[in-house]
Design an enzyme around this catalytic site. Structure first.
Site, mmCIF file in Angstrom:
data_model
loop_
_atom_site.group_PDB
_atom_site.id
_atom_site.type_symbol
_atom_site.label_atom_id
_atom_site.label_comp_id
_atom_site.label_asym_id
_atom_site.label_seq_id
_atom_site.Cartn_x
_atom_site.Cartn_y
_atom_site.Cartn_z
ATOM 1 N N ALA A 253 -4.339 11.307 15.075
ATOM 2 C CA ALA A 253 -4.799 12.429 15.918
ATOM 3 C C ALA A 253 -4.582 13.741 15.187
ATOM 4 O O ALA A 253 -3.622 13.888 14.427
ATOM 5 C CB ALA A 253 -4.018 12.460 17.230
ATOM 6 N N ASP A 254 -5.484 14.658 15.436
ATOM 7 C CA ASP A 254 -5.288 16.025 14.953
ATOM 8 C C ASP A 254 -4.828 16.931 16.081
ATOM 9 O O ASP A 254 -4.119 17.914 15.854
ATOM 10 C CB ASP A 254 -6.570 16.560 14.314
ATOM 11 C CG ASP A 254 -6.790 15.858 12.985
ATOM 12 O OD1 ASP A 254 -7.409 14.773 12.983
ATOM 13 O OD2 ASP A 254 -6.283 16.361 11.963
ATOM 14 N N ARG A 255 -5.248 16.628 17.292
ATOM 15 C CA ARG A 255 -4.773 17.389 18.453
ATOM 16 C C ARG A 255 -5.022 16.560 19.714
ATOM 17 O O ARG A 255 -6.160 16.186 20.002
ATOM 18 C CB ARG A 255 -5.526 18.718 18.544
ATOM 19 C CG ARG A 255 -4.920 19.708 19.513
ATOM 20 C CD ARG A 255 -5.753 20.980 19.615
ATOM 21 N NE ARG A 255 -5.802 21.801 18.437
ATOM 22 C CZ ARG A 255 -5.367 23.057 18.343
ATOM 23 N NH1 ARG A 255 -4.792 23.630 19.386
ATOM 24 N NH2 ARG A 255 -5.509 23.753 17.221
ATOM 25 N N ALA A 263 -8.662 14.965 19.606
ATOM 26 C CA ALA A 263 -9.491 15.233 18.422
ATOM 27 C C ALA A 263 -8.940 14.435 17.260
ATOM 28 O O ALA A 263 -7.730 14.429 17.007
ATOM 29 C CB ALA A 263 -9.461 16.718 18.092
#
Ligand code: MRU
Length: 370
Positions: A253-255, A263
């Protein structure tokens, strides 16, 4: 073998740091060349992140804050105020390199707040504040590895409890391993943990076009660590789940935002749709440094769009019709409802809808701004 090379026996290290000195493994050159390069300060750090010489949400944040630590160890300051302004401006600048992953922002806001608080204390000096910043930045390396090992443990346990097979087959996307973190990895850490317990039948990794983090980096790590694995084209996922009997999809995950929308690398959303169609669990692996409870839904996440030539060329060779228009979003948002396995964190595995409540007791990315 030159100092720059990574021996097959060594643990892969994307980031090498000793006080005042920072080196990164230039990931643009992998898998054919393993070359470390110096990061002499914030400008070098920002450029390495922007150009994706270092990438992966946790590694971006660690390199960012350590690049400032390197600069701080060499510079003189006249007053606490001057030091505070310097730190604030540099951290603000580092946040602008890549917008989607929250980790750099989380680290910058936390370190800014700490520096402000230290500056207000009568017993602090330029020297004690500088030292404290450097210590906090350095501590992120160990914390990241220990979070990753905890995620590996929780994720492996959850997958084994919820899959009927004795040994599982796991599909992953992008690169979430030692190259994307301080070591061990997030989603790839779960695969490593399964392998360490002799519970991994096989790992499948996607190419991850257009930047090929899967074929260049994840495949490199899997081969390096002798984990049984197969590379597939992004377009082969549905076929692979059906034919190879894949047990679960595990990605990074990035966010992750408050409602669980996540995201991650472009292509993750369609993997989740396909996993649901086939009735296999889809997991996100995210340390709490990748969780942003300030944003309500995935619609609030800024998605980075990258240059067209990352899609039209590979290592300078044209692979698309010259003149074609391209759209190249680097990330997409998987709706919480498709994260059927759960969100694997260092504190345990949670359903997207219980994330907020479960993380209430932990110091996480909530309302602390510079
Ligand atoms: O563009 P990248 O290579 O930085 O994207 C990386 C990803 O999307 C990863 O899945 C994510 O950052 C998690 S890395 C532990």
């Amino acid at each position: 073998m030159s100092d720059n090379n990574v021996s097959p026996k060594m643990t892969l290290e994307a980031i090498k740091y000793t006080e005042g000195h920072l080196k990164i493994l230039n990931q643009l050159l992998l898998p054919t060349e393993t070359r470390y390069q110096d990061v002499k300060g914030v400008k070098d750090g920002w450029e390495a992140i922007k150009e994706m010489k270092v990438r992966g949400a946790p590694a971006i944040a660690i390199v960012g804050v350590l690049s400032l630590a390197v600069e701080l160890s060499q510079k003189q300051f006249e007053s606490k105020g001057e030091l505070l302004t310097f730190i604030q401006e540099k951290l603000e600048y580092l946040k602008t390199a890549r917008p989607t992953a929250v980790n750099m922002k989380e680290a910058a806001d936390r370190l800014c707040k700490l520096t402000e608080m230290l500056c207000e204390r009568n017993d602090s000096t330029v020297e004690t504040i500088r030292e404290r910043y450097i210590q906090e930045a350095e501590a992120m390396m160990d914390k990241d590895v220990s979070d990753n090992k905890n995620m590996g443990h929780h994720g492996a346990q959850h997958i084994l409890e919820h899959c009927s097979e004795d040994k599982v087959k796991v599909l992953t996307h992008c690169n979430t391993g030692s190259l994307a973190t301080a070591g061990y990895g997030t989603a790839l850490g779960v695969i490593r943990a399964l392998h360490d317990q002799d519970k991994l039948d096989h790992a499948y990794c996607t190419e991850t076009r257009p930047y090929n983090q899967g074929s260049r980096l994840t495949a490199y790590e899997l081969v390096h660590d002798k984990i049984p694995a197969t590379l597939i084209a992004d377009s082969a996922v549905s076929m692979a789940i059906k034919e190879k009997k894949i047990s679960a999809v595990v990605v990074g995950a990035d966010r992750v935002v408050a409602n669980g929308d996540t995201a991650n690398k472009i292509g993750t959303f369609q993997l989740a749709v396909v996993a649901k169609y086939h009735g296999i669990p889809f997991y996100i692996t995210a340390p709490t440094t990748s969780i942003d409870l300030n944003l309500g839904t995935g619609d609030d996440i800024i998605i980075e769009e990258r240059k067209q030539n990352e899609l039209t060329t590979i290592k300078g060779i044209q692979v698309a019709a010259p003149g074609i228009d391209c759209w190249n979003p680097a990330f997409d948002v998987t709706p919480a409802g498709l994260i059927t396995g759960g969100i694997i964190t260092e504190h345990g595995v949670f359903k997207p809808e219980e994330l907020n409540a479960k993380l209430e007791n932990y110091e996480i990315n909530k309302k602390h701004k510079c």
